[in-house]
Design a protein around this motif. Structure first.
Motif, PDB file in Angstrom:
ATOM      1  N   LYS A  74      49.104  44.783  40.388  1.00  0.00           N
ATOM      2  CA  LYS A  74      47.815  43.635  40.627  1.00  0.00           C
ATOM      3  C   LYS A  74      48.725  42.417  40.287  1.00  0.00           C
ATOM      4  N   LYS A  85      46.357  45.216  44.788  1.00  0.00           N
ATOM      5  CA  LYS A  85      45.218  44.029  44.331  1.00  0.00           C
ATOM      6  C   LYS A  85      45.976  42.835  44.278  1.00  0.00           C
ATOM      7  N   TYR A 124      33.473  44.287  48.287  1.00  0.00           N
ATOM      8  CA  TYR A 124      31.973  43.685  48.019  1.00  0.00           C
ATOM      9  C   TYR A 124      31.272  43.832  49.496  1.00  0.00           C
TER      10      TYR A 124
HETATM   11  C1  PBG Z   1      39.692  42.233  35.242  1.00  0.00           C
HETATM   12  C2  PBG Z   1      39.548  42.268  36.746  1.00  0.00           C
HETATM   13  C3  PBG Z   1      39.687  40.947  37.559  1.00  0.00           C
HETATM   14  C4  PBG Z   1      39.433  41.651  38.803  1.00  0.00           C
HETATM   15  C5  PBG Z   1      39.301  42.995  38.598  1.00  0.00           C
HETATM   16  N1  PBG Z   1      39.328  43.297  37.278  1.00  0.00           N
HETATM   17  C6  PBG Z   1      39.981  39.712  37.380  1.00  0.00           C
HETATM   18  C7  PBG Z   1      41.240  39.113  36.885  1.00  0.00           C
HETATM   19  O1  PBG Z   1      42.182  39.935  36.483  1.00  0.00           O
HETATM   20  O2  PBG Z   1      41.292  37.835  36.472  1.00  0.00           O
HETATM   21  C8  PBG Z   1      39.280  40.809  39.902  1.00  0.00           C
HETATM   22  C9  PBG Z   1      38.415  41.347  41.011  1.00  0.00           C
HETATM   23  C10 PBG Z   1      37.903  40.410  42.212  1.00  0.00           C
HETATM   24  O3  PBG Z   1      38.447  39.020  42.248  1.00  0.00           O
HETATM   25  O4  PBG Z   1      37.329  40.616  42.843  1.00  0.00           O
HETATM   26  N2  PBG Z   1      41.253  42.088  34.876  1.00  0.00           N
END
Ligand code: PBG
Length: 323
Positions: A195, A248, A313
């Motif tokens: 991530k 991600k 989405y």
């Molecule tokens: C929680 C989380 C996030 C997203 C998914 N789980 C936000 C972040 O890390 O700030 C982002 C998902 C998206 O942008 O659609 N940590």
């Protein structure tokens, strides 16, 4: 084989031929639809930067769940927005917490829908970080205990899969251990293994009210410049017992998806995040892009890069398009 012996255009002459040699497909069966759940009653509000995406209170979920089910989408991933936040994110594992209640509601409406839960603290902490703060920093090992409690409470409420998104070191192992001890050895972990610390989460942070109140997430989320580190992260998660590896965001990191696909035999998921969605929606609204074609092309590219599963989405729109 020189020109004109081989003419690639021969196989592009009509749709039947193109379809015969098509290498990649998007199918609704690969998609997971994200849902934002807020505490309260009678709430269904559109997220301003994510047209078509809503925040629901539990009592308003029924129609949405029915639609998801009728469209053949196999799974949802839940994000909770609690009424109360505190320093340690205790609502994340509250027995009657917002996600715990939503799981029960969904399982009642649609027992066959796979319910995945995002396991993280940022929506539940007053400071908006994904962990416990100690001496001004996110403390890794204290956070692991909170994540483990959260994952177990989701499983107890009926979640079928948990997806830790915090990026603490060692969290897959700790969550696996906690789930097994609590009798949930059958519950898989879809790890947000790779991530990145991305600007593309902007709209999500509005939707989930989870923007950090000080600093940023660079001390735990990954540097966008790195791909070898992504392989190290994924290896660790495999060793710790992850069942599915996630990358991600998706579109800016297709190379990472492709590398993971080549190096690992675990199922690979990709998260097409809020900013990727917002970008296509915004350009579509301005008439600068054909929104539907851009949607399908972006998803196809994520599949082509090697993702088995896509969290998006667009799931409902794609399903409508494909049916
Ligand atoms: C929680 C989380 C996030 C997203 C998914 N789980 C936000 C972040 O890390 O700030 C982002 C998902 C998206 O942008 O659609 N940590």
């Amino acid at each position: 084989m020189f020109f004109p012996e081989y003419r690639p255009r021969r196989l592009r002459r009509n749709e039947q031929l193109r379809s015969l040699v098509r290498e990649t497909e998007i199918s609704v069966k690969h998609l997971i639809y994200p849902l934002f759940i807020v505490e309260g009653k009678g709430i269904k509000e559109e997220v301003p930067s994510m047209p078509g995406v809503y925040r629901f209170s539990c009592d308003q979920l029924k129609d949405e769940i029915k639609e998801v089910l009728d469209l053949g989408i196999p799974a949802v991933i839940l994000f909770g927005i609690p009424a109360q936040k505190d320093e340690i994110g205790s609502q994340a594992y509250a027995k009657r917490g917002v996600v715990q209640q939503a799981i029960a509601t969904i399982k009642k409406e649609a027992p066959e829908l796979v319910v995945v839960t995002d396991v993280c603290l940022c929506e539940y902490t007053s400071h908006g970080h994904c962990g416990i703060i100690k001496n001004g920093e996110v403390d890794n090992d204290l956070t692991l205990e909170q994540l483990a409690r959260t994952a177990v409470s989701h499983a107890k409420a009926g979640a079928e899969m948990v997806a830790p998104s915090d990026m603490m070191d060692g969290r897959v192992a700790r969550i696996r251990e906690a789930l097994d001890e609590a009798g949930f050895s059958h519950i898989p972990i879809m790890s947000y293994a790779v991530k990145y610390c991305s600007s593309f989460y902007g709209p999500f942070r509005d939707a989930a009210e989870s923007a950090p109140q000080f600093g940023d997430r660079r001390s735990y989320q990954m540097d966008p410049a790195n791909v070898r580190e992504a392989l190290r992260e994924a290896s660790l998660d495999v060793e710790e017992g992850a069942d599915i590896l996630m990358v991600k965001p998706a579109l800016p990191y297709l190379d990472v998806i492709s590398r993971l696909r080549a190096e690992f035999n675990h199922p690979i998921a990709a998260y097409q995040v809020s900013g990727e969605y917002a970008m296509i929606k915004a350009a579509g609204r301005l008439g600068w892009l054909d929104e539907e074609r851009a949607m399908l092309e972006s998803l196809l590219s994520i599949r082509r890069a090697g993702a088995d599963i896509i969290i998006t989405y667009f799931a409902k729109e794609v399903a409508k398009k494909l049916s």
